[in-house]
Design a protein around this motif. Structure first.
Motif, PDB file in Angstrom:
ATOM      1  N   THR A   1      -5.353  -2.928  -7.178  1.00 39.38           N
ATOM      2  CA  THR A   1      -3.944  -2.576  -7.386  1.00 39.38           C
ATOM      3  C   THR A   1      -3.066  -3.593  -6.667  1.00 39.38           C
ATOM      4  O   THR A   1      -2.200  -3.242  -5.874  1.00 39.38           O
ATOM      5  N   VAL A   2      -3.308  -4.867  -6.957  1.00 34.00           N
ATOM      6  CA  VAL A   2      -2.595  -5.947  -6.288  1.00 34.00           C
ATOM      7  C   VAL A   2      -1.215  -6.169  -6.898  1.00 34.00           C
ATOM      8  O   VAL A   2      -0.276  -6.537  -6.205  1.00 34.00           O
TER       9      VAL A   2
ATOM     10  N   LEU B   1      -8.268   6.769  -1.496  1.00 32.42           N
ATOM     11  CA  LEU B   1      -8.026   5.851  -0.384  1.00 32.42           C
ATOM     12  C   LEU B   1      -7.200   4.683  -0.897  1.00 32.42           C
ATOM     13  O   LEU B   1      -7.609   3.984  -1.828  1.00 32.42           O
ATOM     14  N   VAL B   2      -6.019   4.485  -0.316  1.00 36.70           N
ATOM     15  CA  VAL B   2      -5.182   3.330  -0.637  1.00 36.70           C
ATOM     16  C   VAL B   2      -5.286   2.403   0.560  1.00 36.70           C
ATOM     17  O   VAL B   2      -4.894   2.764   1.677  1.00 36.70           O
ATOM     18  N   THR B   3      -5.833   1.203   0.332  1.00 33.64           N
ATOM     19  CA  THR B   3      -6.132   0.307   1.437  1.00 33.64           C
ATOM     20  C   THR B   3      -5.939  -1.150   1.041  1.00 33.64           C
ATOM     21  O   THR B   3      -6.187  -1.509  -0.116  1.00 33.64           O
TER      22      THR B   3
ATOM     23  N   ALA C   1       0.838  -1.205   0.000  1.00 32.96           N
ATOM     24  CA  ALA C   1       0.000   0.000   0.000  1.00 32.96           C
ATOM     25  C   ALA C   1       0.872   1.254   0.000  1.00 32.96           C
ATOM     26  O   ALA C   1       0.564   2.240  -0.687  1.00 32.96           O
ATOM     27  N   ILE C   2       1.966   1.221   0.740  1.00 36.37           N
ATOM     28  CA  ILE C   2       2.903   2.356   0.763  1.00 36.37           C
ATOM     29  C   ILE C   2       3.540   2.531  -0.612  1.00 36.37           C
ATOM     30  O   ILE C   2       3.676   3.651  -1.115  1.00 36.37           O
ATOM     31  N   THR C   3       3.905   1.428  -1.255  1.00 36.94           N
ATOM     32  CA  THR C   3       4.473   1.487  -2.600  1.00 36.94           C
ATOM     33  C   THR C   3       3.471   2.082  -3.583  1.00 36.94           C
ATOM     34  O   THR C   3       3.824   2.916  -4.424  1.00 36.94           O
ATOM     35  N   VAL C   4       2.216   1.656  -3.475  1.00 31.37           N
ATOM     36  CA  VAL C   4       1.162   2.184  -4.350  1.00 31.37           C
ATOM     37  C   VAL C   4       1.000   3.687  -4.129  1.00 31.37           C
ATOM     38  O   VAL C   4       0.940   4.466  -5.084  1.00 31.37           O
TER      39      VAL C   4
ATOM     40  N   LEU D   1       1.789   6.531  -6.950  1.00 29.72           N
ATOM     41  CA  LEU D   1       0.721   7.449  -7.339  1.00 29.72           C
ATOM     42  C   LEU D   1       1.151   8.903  -7.133  1.00 29.72           C
ATOM     43  O   LEU D   1       0.955   9.747  -8.011  1.00 29.72           O
ATOM     44  N   ALA D   2       1.753   9.193  -5.996  1.00 28.87           N
ATOM     45  CA  ALA D   2       2.188  10.562  -5.700  1.00 28.87           C
ATOM     46  C   ALA D   2       3.220  11.045  -6.721  1.00 28.87           C
ATOM     47  O   ALA D   2       3.121  12.164  -7.240  1.00 28.87           O
TER      48      ALA D   2
END
Length: 159
Positions: free
Chosen positions: A148-149, A97-99, A14-17, A21-22
């Motif tokens: 986003t797996v 939301l990234v979860t 999730a942190i990588t995603v 994205l950022a």
């Protein structure tokens, strides 16, 4: 429950995603902020927020924070936290939301944000058997829900 990866693996992904994205959004000259319900050992507290800004300096600060964030149980349910964190966003902003897992309550909360004039998007970073149902509900509610797996999922979003 975390089905595809361990709880630590899912949170790291999730942190990588979020970081990917950022970086993508800053390259597109968009302003980016961050709200995390994780624990920041540098500040000694949880629920860290960086205001929305653009440029290299802001992305470096955001990436540094993401590198430090650790798992936290949080003091309040994620849906309550989402509402509280969204209050500083102006009309027309996007709330992403990234979860690892998306719940029905989180989806309804994102719909409430949509009704307040925000774009509402959920990026689900772990396998979730009922994701197709949540994606269909999200479409009805005006909330975009993406899987986003895998890295290929991120590449498809960027295209």
């Amino acid at each position: 429950s975390y089905t595809g990866r361990s709880i630590v693996g899912s949170s790291e992904w999730a942190i990588t995603v979020a970081a990917s994205l950022a970086v993508h959004l800053v390259r597109e000259r968009q302003s980016v902020g961050l709200a995390s319900n994780g624990f920041d050992p540098l500040s000694g507290g949880g629920a860290v927020t960086l205001p929305s800004r653009n440029g290299q300096t802001s992305i470096m600060e955001l990436l540094s924070l993401l590198a430090r964030i650790q798992l936290s149980d949080g003091d309040k349910p994620v849906s309550d936290w989402l509402l509280a964190e969204s209050t500083a966003l102006g009309w027309g902003s996007n709330f992403i939301l990234v979860t690892p897992q998306l719940t029905g309550q989180q989806l309804r909360t994102l719909h409430a944000l949509r009704r307040r004039g925000l774009g509402a998007i959920a990026l689900v970073c772990d396998t979730q058997p009922d994701l197709g149902v949540l994606q269909a509900q999200g479409e009805t509610l005006g909330v975009r829900v993406y899987r986003t797996v895998w890295e290929s999922d991120l590449e498809a979003l960027a295209a």
